[in-house]
Design an enzyme around this catalytic site. Structure first.
Site, PDB file in Angstrom:
ATOM      1  N   ASN A  88       0.841  -1.202   0.000  1.00  0.00           N
ATOM      2  CA  ASN A  88       0.000   0.000   0.000  1.00  0.00           C
ATOM      3  C   ASN A  88       0.876   1.253   0.000  1.00  0.00           C
ATOM      4  OD1 ASN A  88       0.582  -0.911   2.677  1.00  0.00           O
ATOM      5  ND2 ASN A  88      -0.973   0.448   3.515  1.00  0.00           N
ATOM      6  N   ILE A  89       0.446   2.224  -0.782  1.00  0.00           N
ATOM      7  CA  ILE A  89       1.179   3.476  -0.961  1.00  0.00           C
ATOM      8  C   ILE A  89       0.217   4.614  -0.636  1.00  0.00           C
ATOM      9  CG2 ILE A  89       2.519   4.905  -2.565  1.00  0.00           C
ATOM     10  CD1 ILE A  89       3.766   2.104  -2.114  1.00  0.00           C
ATOM     11  N   GLU A  90       0.471   5.261   0.484  1.00  0.00           N
ATOM     12  CA  GLU A  90      -0.457   6.312   0.924  1.00  0.00           C
ATOM     13  C   GLU A  90      -0.031   7.682   0.412  1.00  0.00           C
ATOM     14  OE1 GLU A  90      -0.817   5.714   5.177  1.00  0.00           O
ATOM     15  OE2 GLU A  90      -2.081   3.951   4.835  1.00  0.00           O
ATOM     16  N   CYS A 121      -4.157   0.657  -2.305  1.00  0.00           N
ATOM     17  CA  CYS A 121      -4.004  -0.579  -1.540  1.00  0.00           C
ATOM     18  C   CYS A 121      -2.931  -1.488  -2.149  1.00  0.00           C
ATOM     19  CB  CYS A 121      -5.316  -1.350  -1.520  1.00  0.00           C
ATOM     20  SG  CYS A 121      -6.629  -0.561  -0.587  1.00  0.00           S
ATOM     21  N   GLU A 147      -3.056  -4.696  -2.861  1.00  0.00           N
ATOM     22  CA  GLU A 147      -3.567  -5.582  -3.919  1.00  0.00           C
ATOM     23  C   GLU A 147      -3.596  -4.850  -5.252  1.00  0.00           C
ATOM     24  OE1 GLU A 147      -4.841  -4.825  -0.961  1.00  0.00           O
ATOM     25  OE2 GLU A 147      -6.374  -6.248  -0.323  1.00  0.00           O
ATOM     26  N   CYS A 154     -10.330  -4.935   1.079  1.00  0.00           N
ATOM     27  CA  CYS A 154     -11.423  -3.970   0.952  1.00  0.00           C
ATOM     28  C   CYS A 154     -12.266  -4.295  -0.288  1.00  0.00           C
ATOM     29  CB  CYS A 154     -10.887  -2.541   0.897  1.00  0.00           C
ATOM     30  SG  CYS A 154     -10.188  -2.072  -0.693  1.00  0.00           S
ATOM     31  N   CYS A 186     -10.709  -3.498  -3.752  1.00  0.00           N
ATOM     32  CA  CYS A 186      -9.702  -4.474  -4.197  1.00  0.00           C
ATOM     33  C   CYS A 186     -10.350  -5.785  -4.627  1.00  0.00           C
ATOM     34  CB  CYS A 186      -8.667  -4.707  -3.104  1.00  0.00           C
ATOM     35  SG  CYS A 186      -7.560  -3.296  -2.939  1.00  0.00           S
TER      36      CYS A 186
HETATM   37  N1  THU Z   1      -5.324  -1.353   2.591  1.00  0.00           N
HETATM   38  C1  THU Z   1      -4.784  -2.228   1.696  1.00  0.00           C
HETATM   39  O1  THU Z   1      -3.631  -2.079   1.261  1.00  0.00           O
HETATM   40  N2  THU Z   1      -5.558  -3.273   1.273  1.00  0.00           N
HETATM   41  C2  THU Z   1      -6.826  -3.499   1.681  1.00  0.00           C
HETATM   42  O2  THU Z   1      -7.475  -4.413   1.187  1.00  0.00           O
HETATM   43  C3  THU Z   1      -7.420  -2.672   2.732  1.00  0.00           C
HETATM   44  C4  THU Z   1      -6.659  -1.473   3.135  1.00  0.00           C
HETATM   45  C5  THU Z   1      -4.505  -0.214   3.024  1.00  0.00           C
HETATM   46  C6  THU Z   1      -5.010   1.133   2.585  1.00  0.00           C
HETATM   47  C7  THU Z   1      -4.410   2.054   3.604  1.00  0.00           C
HETATM   48  O3  THU Z   1      -3.103   2.401   3.185  1.00  0.00           O
HETATM   49  C8  THU Z   1      -4.305   1.188   4.860  1.00  0.00           C
HETATM   50  O4  THU Z   1      -4.465  -0.158   4.432  1.00  0.00           O
HETATM   51  C9  THU Z   1      -5.339   1.508   5.917  1.00  0.00           C
HETATM   52  O5  THU Z   1      -6.608   1.517   5.390  1.00  0.00           O
END
Ligand code: THU
Length: 132
Positions: free
Chosen positions: A47-49, A58, A60, A91, A94
């Site tokens: 995940n890259i915010e 996310c 995935e 989520c 994804c």
């Molecule tokens: N996140 C994912 O990478 N995959 C998911 O299926 C659910 C959430 C990440 C997004 C965000 O960077 C962090 O988790 C918190 O929501």
């Protein structure tokens, strides 16, 4: 597709390694994913915010978009891990993105850092998902 436990654990390990590359300074919740495609090519993602939170991606989707950009069209196996008490639950967004490249054969491995896991089919992960 039936997978040996040894193989499942190998993919969990790869997803845990991919998770190390997560950029999650806002949520501090790191997620890793790895997939293998129809040609045996593996691609990982994390995940890259973003400071503009809604632009975060996310794990995935990072893995799937990177792989699809290089020609992947069919996911054989995808593993996703996070530091959760139970195997991570992807989520909804994804789930829909995985569906785009999944078949009835696709094995979806959901895990955590303790290497607890559950296996799912696409239909179990997203029943009645959107399609055109
Ligand atoms: N996140 C994912 O990478 N995959 C998911 O299926 C659910 C959430 C990440 C997004 C965000 O960077 C962090 O988790 C918190 O929501």
């Amino acid at each position: 597709m039936k997978l040996e436990k040894k193989i499942i654990l190998q993919y969990l390990e790869k997803a845990i390694e991919a998770r190390e590359k997560a950029y999650a300074p806002y949520s501090n919740f790191k997620v890793g994913a790895v997939l293998v495609d129809e040609n045996g090519v593996e691609t990982s993602g994390a995940n890259i915010e973003n400071a503009s939170y809604g632009l975060s991606n996310c794990a995935e989707r990072s893995a799937i978009f990177a792989a699809a950009s290089k020609g992947m069209r069919n996911i054989k196996i995808i593993a996703v891990v996070a530091d959760t008490s139970k195997p991570v639950s992807p989520c909804g967004a994804c789930r829909q993105v995985i569906k785009e490249f999944a078949t009835e054969e696709t094995v979806i491995i959901l895990g955590n850092l303790k290497k607890e896991y559950i296996l799912m089919t696409m239909e179990e992960l997203l029943p009645y998902g959107f399609e055109l």
